[in-house]
Scaffold this motif. Sequence first.
Motif, short mmCIF file in Angstrom:
data_model
loop_
_atom_site.label_atom_id
_atom_site.label_comp_id
_atom_site.label_asym_id
_atom_site.label_seq_id
_atom_site.Cartn_x
_atom_site.Cartn_y
_atom_site.Cartn_z
N GLN A 55 -12.89 -1.70 1.62
CA GLN A 55 -12.40 -1.32 2.94
C GLN A 55 -13.18 -0.15 3.52
OE1 GLN A 55 -8.40 0.31 2.97
NE2 GLN A 55 -7.92 -0.73 4.90
N TRP A 74 -0.24 -6.20 2.12
CA TRP A 74 -1.57 -6.77 2.31
C TRP A 74 -1.66 -8.00 1.42
CZ3 TRP A 74 -5.38 -4.74 5.56
CH2 TRP A 74 -5.11 -3.47 6.10
N TRP A 125 -4.37 -10.67 5.30
CA TRP A 125 -3.19 -10.57 6.15
C TRP A 125 -2.52 -9.21 5.92
CZ3 TRP A 125 -1.58 -14.80 9.23
CH2 TRP A 125 -2.30 -15.98 9.03
N LYS A 126 -1.98 -8.64 6.99
CA LYS A 126 -1.27 -7.36 6.91
C LYS A 126 0.07 -7.47 7.62
CE LYS A 126 -1.54 -2.47 8.24
NZ LYS A 126 -2.32 -1.43 8.97
N ASP A 139 3.11 -4.87 8.72
CA ASP A 139 3.46 -3.45 8.84
C ASP A 139 4.95 -3.20 8.94
OD1 ASP A 139 4.07 -4.34 11.37
OD2 ASP A 139 2.52 -3.16 12.39
N ASN A 187 2.92 -0.86 3.75
CA ASN A 187 2.44 -2.08 4.38
C ASN A 187 2.13 -3.13 3.32
OD1 ASN A 187 2.30 -0.89 7.09
ND2 ASN A 187 0.57 0.27 6.27
N ASP A 244 0.82 -1.20 0.00
CA ASP A 244 0.00 0.00 0.00
C ASP A 244 0.86 1.26 0.00
OD1 ASP A 244 0.82 0.60 2.62
OD2 ASP A 244 -1.03 -0.14 3.53
#
Length: 361
Positions: free
Chosen positions: A349, A296, A305-306, A308, A294, A290
């Motif tokens: 989202q 995704w 799933w993320k 960071d 991050n 993103d």
Amino acid sequence: MNINPVKLILMILVSSNLISCNGQVKPEPENAEIIPFEIGKKVTELDNHIWKVYQDTKGDFWFGSNGKGIYHYDGKKLKQFTTSDGLVHNQVRGIQEDTKGNIYMETPIGVSKFDGTKLTILKVIKSPDSKWKNEPTDLWFNGIGDYLYRFDGEWLHDLSLPRQDSLLYSMDPNMPLEEMQYNPYTVYGIDKDRDGNVWFGTINAGAFRFDGKSFLWIGEKELSTLPDGRVPGVRSMIQDKDGYFWLSNFYSKYKINPDLSKGYEKVKAVALPKEIVKDKILYFNSGITDKEGNLWMTTYGGGVWKYDGESLSNQEIHNGIETILLVSIYQDSNGTLWLGTNNDGVYKQNGETFEKFVPKV
């Protein structure tokens, strides 16, 4: 020659009428507006099997289905395009746009182009003239394993990945490709990294990186047939903040290093908390980086799933009745994430959660 007076009068009247009628015909102005023939039909809802989401440069959205063609949504009306309108196939596997605003839809049997008015089928070059290049404006298509094409703006070049003598797959390495159950070099995913290099993920032959001149091959065992017999395939290749590449799994990540014999280094991707990964398949089928860096990633039945940069978190997606089967993830120009599914349309989202998207028409 003598002419009957009655005939003479009739001839004069007919001639006068023709001249009068011709004089009343007004020529069309040179700048007359030509109204294009509109294809597609207006609909009120999306199909449940939406595999791909794409936003074009105009801000409009395109939704590719797994059997009902493609949908176009401009914020006011929803239109559906199918083979009846000239689409080459009703299963849409990918959507892209060129620098001129043309939209391309890849399907299991070929690629269609929409120029705003009509749909046409792109021509394929199947000859030695199909060359490996990587120009900034090139488009790449794979139809999820059905072919590998490079589009130079005019032709689709039919290509094949270079064979590797030390390919790590659980088949007889001496067996001819045509005798195998499937071609291990079948391309499951195509992505570009921050430097413009093209990455190709395969069903059983790992991942390839093409810089426009040469290939780098990553043929690690976790990218091939697993000990339990599963063949997850490399479907998505994404790059994190530190320059490491995640190749469809949460176990390892890779960084390009020309100083090493393999051309890359491999390290553990992330700590995997048992309470999160219990009963989960740790291979993702779609991923993005993103705007904040991050990662995704989606799994078919295991949610979103993320990562960071420090920890990995998981969010399951439900509609109150069933688990949502995720096929793809996409980020629009506003940074909003979208999910393509195989059983409940599209999810969008909304803050920390995802909600089903219903077009306003």
